[in-house]
Scaffold this motif. Structure first.
Motif, PDB file in Angstrom:
ATOM      1  N   ILE A 140       0.849  -1.206   0.000  1.00  0.00           N
ATOM      2  CA  ILE A 140       0.000   0.000   0.000  1.00  0.00           C
ATOM      3  C   ILE A 140       0.877   1.247   0.000  1.00  0.00           C
ATOM      4  N   TRP A 141       1.935   1.229   0.796  1.00  0.00           N
ATOM      5  CA  TRP A 141       2.835   2.390   0.837  1.00  0.00           C
ATOM      6  C   TRP A 141       3.550   2.569  -0.501  1.00  0.00           C
ATOM      7  N   LYS A 142       3.853   1.453  -1.154  1.00  0.00           N
ATOM      8  CA  LYS A 142       4.494   1.524  -2.473  1.00  0.00           C
ATOM      9  C   LYS A 142       3.539   2.189  -3.465  1.00  0.00           C
ATOM     10  N   GLU A 143       2.279   1.760  -3.433  1.00  0.00           N
ATOM     11  CA  GLU A 143       1.297   2.342  -4.353  1.00  0.00           C
ATOM     12  C   GLU A 143       1.062   3.817  -4.028  1.00  0.00           C
ATOM     13  N   ARG A 144       1.082   4.166  -2.754  1.00  0.00           N
ATOM     14  CA  ARG A 144       0.948   5.592  -2.389  1.00  0.00           C
ATOM     15  C   ARG A 144       2.076   6.400  -3.030  1.00  0.00           C
ATOM     16  N   ARG A 145       3.277   5.831  -2.964  1.00  0.00           N
ATOM     17  CA  ARG A 145       4.417   6.582  -3.502  1.00  0.00           C
ATOM     18  C   ARG A 145       4.286   6.758  -5.014  1.00  0.00           C
ATOM     19  N   ILE A 146       3.827   5.704  -5.685  1.00  0.00           N
ATOM     20  CA  ILE A 146       3.694   5.793  -7.144  1.00  0.00           C
ATOM     21  C   ILE A 146       2.564   6.752  -7.523  1.00  0.00           C
ATOM     22  N   GLU A 147       1.405   6.530  -6.950  1.00  0.00           N
ATOM     23  CA  GLU A 147       0.219   7.273  -7.384  1.00  0.00           C
ATOM     24  C   GLU A 147       0.269   8.746  -6.960  1.00  0.00           C
ATOM     25  N   LEU A 148       0.802   8.992  -5.775  1.00  0.00           N
ATOM     26  CA  LEU A 148       0.737  10.355  -5.234  1.00  0.00           C
ATOM     27  C   LEU A 148       2.068  11.102  -5.342  1.00  0.00           C
ATOM     28  N   CYS A 149       3.020  10.529  -6.090  1.00  0.00           N
ATOM     29  CA  CYS A 149       4.350  11.136  -6.138  1.00  0.00           C
ATOM     30  C   CYS A 149       4.295  12.556  -6.705  1.00  0.00           C
TER      31      CYS A 149
END
Lengths: 549, 314
Positions: free
Chosen positions: A478-487
């Protein structure tokens, strides 16, 4: 000489006459239009260059996704990103001041709303005032949230400032968060689900609930079960899945603290005695306006037409289905620089031949790996979607989220009117997924996570999805996806802090850099910045500094 | 009438700088605030804190000081050591000419006595990081899955695992059963692990780490049919046990036969203890077993697993 004295004496009445037609402290707030003007002043802070400068300098530049052009220890900015600053750092001061400016302006609305005199005591008249008040509460919550996540507990300013209460002590972080929550819970029941048409851009119920989820998430600790995580799940069920939620539930209404009728009156719901048979009467069992159909993870513009992923961030994507709250900028078309209501510096700081911050090949590889969203990063002499060649400088990469397409460019260079996305529906999904995992519902968290990933997969027809696993594995995904999507949306630093791993991540990042920027991050200290030294000085010891500073 | 106008150039008088400071303490813990109050005379005051990149002796090698605002400066040190704090008071004339300066210095000692473990984990349970739970008296309990489900595979999890410590200080050292800790080494967790945490200051604090597997059925049989244990990727303590029986089988009074991995495990349904081949169960209702594993010699330290029985008729 005698004649002159006589003529002076004759002016006395004129001087004591009341000046008519001007707004005074007493009458400024007596109509909804004047109250709206005061609210506009609170929104205005969101558009100020200094507000946005402080947003990216702390939220983005202090973290590990960018390099900067101002990283020397001789500058205030360099000291900030090195975590080698002192308590008089100008950016630490600026962020404190600009958010209190917003709070002060929101307080003007909230403290003076009861001076409004209605011309007609009907449902709509109350609703109009209620919506202004609700937006002011949202804005105040947003500004306080910026402060508490940056400095910890801060002074909660009284709504009406007097010379006797200029210096007040800090409240605890818990007290500030409670204050923010109360504003957002009340704003959620006061505002329409989603503003449309000419009102698009105003803070609405969706914005209030989304920010409430984020405020709860910042109080919850990963790995520790808490009511905060559980409530995020409950709000996610409402926001995303459409599970009904009552006014009483979101307010945590307790009639031993305040009666329902008193609350209605305070929040400008029409008093019971004035209600006509055709008017609705809201109770604590009234359902919040549903939000699940108001937003979508699909890439669709305001009208529902398909757009590309990155167009969500362009003018065509303003108020798109995936956008919950935006800082609205407007092109003034007068060619002047430094105006209010224009976002030009945001875009030139992040996408120009002389940017303040940029990314690198190595960072992009670390963030995206093979994810399709990598294609929305652009390097030197590569082509933007509309064919413009990028002059980023060798080795530098920008996010197209900050690109202004040629057709959107203002007539004059200093007039950029492109909105900044501040809360997106994708983040609502990710907060919901994270809370589900924290509440032991990893299977449901995976469904939400892949709901988002599946949409991103449409960019390149990929079929890569996240895979089920234990708590820690799910959390990391989830944290990985946060970094990708919200970068590159200026939230990375605060996200790392609330995840409890800022020191670990930023120190590793700093160790890789030749200038060691970030390596000196002190665990347990630098998660919060210091209260500006001038605040400590003028308070004569009443405002106490954070530990370690 | 004649008026005399006297125009005189004001002499640029420069004060003599005087560097004097007061500090709130000269012995500090790491991250503890040091307050320096400038009490001298100056147009500008700079403090070199003496730590990395702020060492006055290395000022010609790009080390810098901090400008002091309003005579008060606060700072804290992340690394223990002895630091020379140098204050430079300077005065200058208009256009920053005729610079004069004075310096003074104090020595600060910073100690690091950090021995508190914030969190403790096995960082590589396949792809997962599993955290131990803190118990009383510096005891920790690590609960691990016997197997995990990942991408339709169920690899076993050994009791030989890496450990990861979360502490506030980078200077803290760890010793596992008397030997220096290595972050990439796998440690035998099948018996109690003794952990000594040694601060930079020299204080040693002992901890113990106990490890238990989440309990599960090794075998489960009813009416002569073996059950099949199913595990979820998401929760290591919850299981489902599928049993396929012929249509019409009467399951209202069945005495199952089961075995767990540890002979000392206790098995319950609704807090009623179940004994294999002895206790009868009505499986016409939903049945969930609770299995409790205990640490040998300390029944207060437990790991609990739940197994929901799913009967499929065909």
């Amino acid at each position: 000489m005698i004649g002159l004295l006589v003529s002076l004496g004759g002016c006395d009445d004129f001087l004591t006459k009341e000046v008519l037609g001007n707004s005074t402290d007493e009458n400024f707030f007596d109509t909804k239009y004047k109250l709206q003007a005061a609210l506009n002043a609170s929104y205005d802070v969101l558009q100020m260059d200094l507000f946005n400068e402080c947003e990216w300098r702390f939220g983005e530049a202090c973290a590990d996704d960018v390099w900067g052009g101002d990283e020397g220890l001789g500058s205030q900015m360099g000291q900030l990103v090195h975590f080698r600053f002192n308590t008089s750092n100008e950016w630490i001061r600026n962020r404190y001041d600009i958010n209190y400016k917003g709070i002060h302006r929101a307080n003007q609305v909230i403290a003076n709303v009861n001076r409004v005199k209605l011309s007609i005591y009907d449902y709509n008249s109350y609703r109009e005032i209620r919506e202004i008040l609700g937006q002011a509460k949202f804005l105040r919550a947003l500004y306080y949230f910026n402060l508490v996540k940056t400095y910890g507990g801060v002074p909660i300013r009284q709504e009406t400032e007097t010379v006797d209460n200029l210096v007040i002590p800090r409240s605890t972080a818990e007290e500030v968060y409670a204050y923010i929550e109360k504003d957002l819970r009340e704003a959620a029941i006061m505002l329409p689900a989603r503003y449309v048409g000419n009102d698009a851009g105003k803070a609405d119920e969706g914005a209030a609930v989304a920010l409430l989820m984020k405020v709860l998430m910042y109080q919850a600790i990963p790995g520790e079960k808490s009511e905060k995580w559980e409530e995020i799940v409950r709000l996610g069920e409402f926001f995303v899945d459409g599970t009904p939620l009552t006014f009483g539930e979101i307010l945590k209404f307790d009639n031993t603290v305040e009666t329902w009728e008193a609350l209605r009156k305070r929040l400008w719901f029409q008093p019971q005695e004035e209600i006509q048979p055709s008017d609705p009467y809201e109770t604590d069992n009234t359902l919040l306006n549903p939000l699940h159909n108001a937003y979508s993870i699909e890439y669709k513009d305001y009208y529902g037409n398909s757009i590309s992923y990155v167009e969500q961030f362009f003018q065509i994507g303003e108020f798109c289905k995936g956008s919950v709250f935006e800082v609205v900028f407007k092109e003034s078309a007068d060619g002047s620089g430094g105006d209010e209501n224009e976002g030009t510096p945001i875009y030139t700081n992040h996408y120009s031949t002389s940017p303040q911050i940029w990314s690198t090949d190595a960072i992009i590889q670390e963030i995206f790996s093979s994810d399709a969203r990598r294609s929305f990063m652009i390097g030197h002499q590569q082509y933007a979607p509309d064919g413009e060649i990028a002059q980023t400088g060798p080795g530098r990469h920008f996010s197209l989220k900050w690109y202004t397409p040629i057709k959107d460019r203002p007539q004059y260079g200093g007039d950029n009117g492109k909105n900044r996305r501040l809360i997106r529906y994708a983040e609502v999904i990710l907060m919901y997924a994270e809370a589900l995992n924290e509440c032991g519902k990893g299977d449901l968290a995976l469904i939400k996570l892949n709901f988002l990933k599946s949409q991103a997969n449409k960019i390149d027809n990929s079929s890569n999805l996240y895979v089920g696993g234990g708590y820690g594995y799910m959390r990391d995904q989830i944290w990985k996806e946060r970094r990708i999507e919200l970068c590159y949306e200026w939230d990375r630093f605060f996200d790392l802090v609330r995840q409890g791993r800022a020191a670990e991540v930023i120190k590793i990042y700093g160790a890789k850099r030749a200038n060691k920027r970030g390596y000196y991050f002190r665990k347990g200290i630098n998660e919060l910045f210091p209260i500006p030294q001038s605040e400590i000085d003028i308070s004569n010891g009443i405002v106490v500094q954070n530990p370690g500073y | 009438m004649m008026m005399t106008v006297n125009i005189s150039c004001e002499q640029d008088v420069i004060k003599n700088p005087k560097a004097t400071i007061e500090i709130n303490k000269d012995k500090l813990n790491i991250n503890e605030s040091l307050q320096i109050v400038f009490t001298g005379e100056a147009d500008q005051v700079v403090i070199f804190t003496g730590d990395d990149m702020h060492n006055y002796d290395l000022r010609k090698e790009s080390n810098t000081g901090f400008v002091v605002d309003k005579n008060v400066f606060t700072y804290s040190y992340a690394t223990p050591g002895t630091y020379k704090v140098v204050c430079i008071a300077s005065t200058y004339g208009d256009a920053a000419v005729n610079l004069q300066f004075d310096t003074c210095a104090v020595v600060i000692t910073v100690i690091d006595d950090q021995t508190e473990i914030d969190r403790l984990s096995c960082p590589q349970i396949l792809y997962d990081e599993v955290f131990a739970e803190r118990l009383a008296n510096d005891n920790w309990i690590m609960r691990l899955p016997r197997k995990v489900r990942y991408n339709n595979l169920t690899p076993s999890i050994a009791l030989s695992q890496r450990l990861k410590f979360y502490v506030q200080s980078d200077s803290t050292q760890f010793f596992i059963n008397g030997n220096a800790f290595e972050s990439t080494k796998k440690y035998d967790l099948s018996s109690t692990v003794n952990i000594d945490v040694k601060s930079h200051f020299g204080t040693v604090r002992p901890y113990t780490l106990h490890t238990l597997y989440y309990p599960e059925f090794e075998s489960f049989k009813m009416l002569g049919v073996n059950g099949k244990l199913k595990r979820t990727e998401f929760d290591y303590s919850s299981f489902e046990l599928e049993i396929t029986l012929p249509n019409g089988t009467d399951v209202s009074h069945v005495i199952p036969e089961f075995k767990t991995y540890a002979a000392t495990d206790k098995i319950y349904i609704n807090d009623v203890e179940q004994i294999s081949t002895v206790t009868a169960v009505d499986f016409t209702h939903n049945v969930t077993y609770k299995i409790v594993s205990f640490l040998a010699g300390n029944s207060d330290i437990q790991a609990i697993g739940t197994v929901k029985i799913k009967i499929i008729y065909q």
